[in-house]
Design a protein around this motif. Sequence first.
Motif, PDB file in Angstrom:
ATOM      1  N   LEU A 196      -2.614  15.393  -6.228  1.00  0.00           N
ATOM      2  CA  LEU A 196      -2.055  16.734  -6.082  1.00  0.00           C
ATOM      3  C   LEU A 196      -3.200  17.729  -6.117  1.00  0.00           C
ATOM      4  O   LEU A 196      -4.033  17.686  -7.023  1.00  0.00           O
ATOM      5  N   CYS A 197      -3.249  18.623  -5.132  1.00  0.00           N
ATOM      6  CA  CYS A 197      -4.349  19.579  -5.028  1.00  0.00           C
ATOM      7  C   CYS A 197      -3.817  21.008  -4.967  1.00  0.00           C
ATOM      8  O   CYS A 197      -2.774  21.267  -4.370  1.00  0.00           O
ATOM      9  N   LEU A 216       0.852  -1.195   0.000  1.00  0.00           N
ATOM     10  CA  LEU A 216       0.000   0.000   0.000  1.00  0.00           C
ATOM     11  C   LEU A 216       0.885   1.240   0.000  1.00  0.00           C
ATOM     12  O   LEU A 216       1.784   1.368   0.828  1.00  0.00           O
ATOM     13  N   LEU A 217       0.642   2.150  -0.937  1.00  0.00           N
ATOM     14  CA  LEU A 217       1.335   3.433  -0.942  1.00  0.00           C
ATOM     15  C   LEU A 217       0.413   4.490  -1.519  1.00  0.00           C
ATOM     16  O   LEU A 217       0.018   4.415  -2.681  1.00  0.00           O
ATOM     17  N   LYS A 218       0.041   5.446  -0.684  1.00  0.00           N
ATOM     18  CA  LYS A 218      -0.832   6.544  -1.097  1.00  0.00           C
ATOM     19  C   LYS A 218      -0.231   7.857  -0.620  1.00  0.00           C
ATOM     20  O   LYS A 218       0.373   7.918   0.452  1.00  0.00           O
ATOM     21  N   TRP A 219      -0.420   8.905  -1.422  1.00  0.00           N
ATOM     22  CA  TRP A 219       0.067  10.215  -1.014  1.00  0.00           C
ATOM     23  C   TRP A 219      -0.885  11.303  -1.482  1.00  0.00           C
ATOM     24  O   TRP A 219      -1.620  11.125  -2.436  1.00  0.00           O
ATOM     25  N   ARG A 220      -0.831  12.404  -0.760  1.00  0.00           N
ATOM     26  CA  ARG A 220      -1.558  13.604  -1.163  1.00  0.00           C
ATOM     27  C   ARG A 220      -0.634  14.793  -0.915  1.00  0.00           C
ATOM     28  O   ARG A 220      -0.021  14.917   0.152  1.00  0.00           O
ATOM     29  N   ALA A 221      -0.545  15.679  -1.903  1.00  0.00           N
ATOM     30  CA  ALA A 221       0.332  16.845  -1.789  1.00  0.00           C
ATOM     31  C   ALA A 221      -0.436  18.100  -2.167  1.00  0.00           C
ATOM     32  O   ALA A 221      -1.218  18.093  -3.123  1.00  0.00           O
ATOM     33  N   ASP A 222      -0.222  19.157  -1.417  1.00  0.00           N
ATOM     34  CA  ASP A 222      -0.780  20.475  -1.726  1.00  0.00           C
ATOM     35  C   ASP A 222       0.365  21.403  -2.123  1.00  0.00           C
ATOM     36  O   ASP A 222       1.388  21.470  -1.420  1.00  0.00           O
ATOM     37  N   ASP A 243     -10.492  27.911  -9.661  1.00  0.00           N
ATOM     38  CA  ASP A 243     -10.606  27.966  -8.202  1.00  0.00           C
ATOM     39  C   ASP A 243     -10.034  26.720  -7.545  1.00  0.00           C
ATOM     40  O   ASP A 243      -9.640  26.755  -6.377  1.00  0.00           O
ATOM     41  N   SER A 244     -10.031  25.617  -8.285  1.00  0.00           N
ATOM     42  CA  SER A 244      -9.553  24.351  -7.723  1.00  0.00           C
ATOM     43  C   SER A 244      -8.999  23.482  -8.844  1.00  0.00           C
ATOM     44  O   SER A 244      -9.611  23.383  -9.913  1.00  0.00           O
ATOM     45  N   LEU A 245      -7.851  22.876  -8.589  1.00  0.00           N
ATOM     46  CA  LEU A 245      -7.234  21.981  -9.561  1.00  0.00           C
ATOM     47  C   LEU A 245      -6.772  20.725  -8.832  1.00  0.00           C
ATOM     48  O   LEU A 245      -6.083  20.807  -7.811  1.00  0.00           O
ATOM     49  N   VAL A 246      -7.163  19.567  -9.347  1.00  0.00           N
ATOM     50  CA  VAL A 246      -6.781  18.279  -8.763  1.00  0.00           C
ATOM     51  C   VAL A 246      -6.188  17.414  -9.865  1.00  0.00           C
ATOM     52  O   VAL A 246      -6.799  17.249 -10.922  1.00  0.00           O
TER      53      VAL A 246
END
Length: 367
Positions: free
Chosen positions: A266-267, A163-169, A253-256
């Motif tokens: 990536l947000c 399992l490998l998950k990531w989220r970056a802002d 206004d928002s990009l994902v």
Amino acid sequence: MIYPEPIDHFDRLPDSILLFIFNKIGDVKALGRCSVVSRRFNSLVPEVDNVLVRVDCVISDDESSSPSSSSGYSSDKSRHPISSLFRLVFSGLLKPFQSITQFISISPRRAASSSAAVVDGDDFEKNSVTHHSPTQVLKNFNEIKLLRIELPSGELGIDEGVLLKWRADFGSTLDNCIILGASSVIQPVTSASGCSLPNIDGNGENDNGSIPDSFYTNGGLKLRVVWTISSLIAASARHYLLQPIIAEHKTLDSLVLTDADGQGVLCMNKEQLEELRVKPLSASSASKRTLVPALNMRLWYAAHLELPDGTVLKGATLVAIRPSEQPKKEVVGGDGNWVAAAFKEPYGTAARMLVKRRTYCLEMNSF
């Protein structure tokens, strides 16, 4: 006898209703086809403000443009595709917003072939493969506020079962990144009655939250470092690719930017998008990606983590990352939701459970 002209009921709908429908459709390919239905649709589609772009395949710069290489990314994930800049490719997509007058005034021969394409849509899709970058596909939209781009798969080639998950802002550089990993995932066992049974393997004994000495000697720490660096490189490469889209679409206004595997997200919100326009990003000299600043990292680890639904994460690891120059941000309590909210369930629960354990602090230089 004079018959009245047939009524086109779409003409009775106000533009606002049609735009509401188009925004619900969202998918850029479907919208491209809608734009050639009528002059009215053609004029309204560019005003859609909620757009989804699904990328069919990704080609790295060092690959040839042959069809065989176009599918190489999906078939060979063991190669590290994050080592070079990606070309995002849309197959089976007509130039989405060509002039409706050109569409109507095609030659008889082309009209015949177009009719055949309508009859046999599958063959048309296969024989009309065109390559477009997201920037090209989106250039005819004028009012995009919400944009979601979906890659066909995650960039990181990981072993089956891991399992490998990531989220970056991101703004002009990395704001924060959350990484959740586990060496294996054991799904809950379901009884004949449909109830989940607890996983019992003898390794779920209680501990004090400390990392065992074996973690440092058996390659456990090294593996987590590889996960962290790989996720940061993947995130910074995605961010680099978004520059022309962000520069061209001032209304965003928002990009994902996500992937079909759900590996990485990536947000960028409105403030972060504006920051990038005002303060250009710093690119890495080694590759076409955004420079990752010096980082402070906090790590939590559990050799055996059983979630409320019965799922067991072996070697569960959570890493919360922020640039060193930013003030420290709590991960539990008042503003601690930024960690747990990074992942969908059941992994959001896993993150909340891990941050209650002992915290280990690390630092990383810019790269």
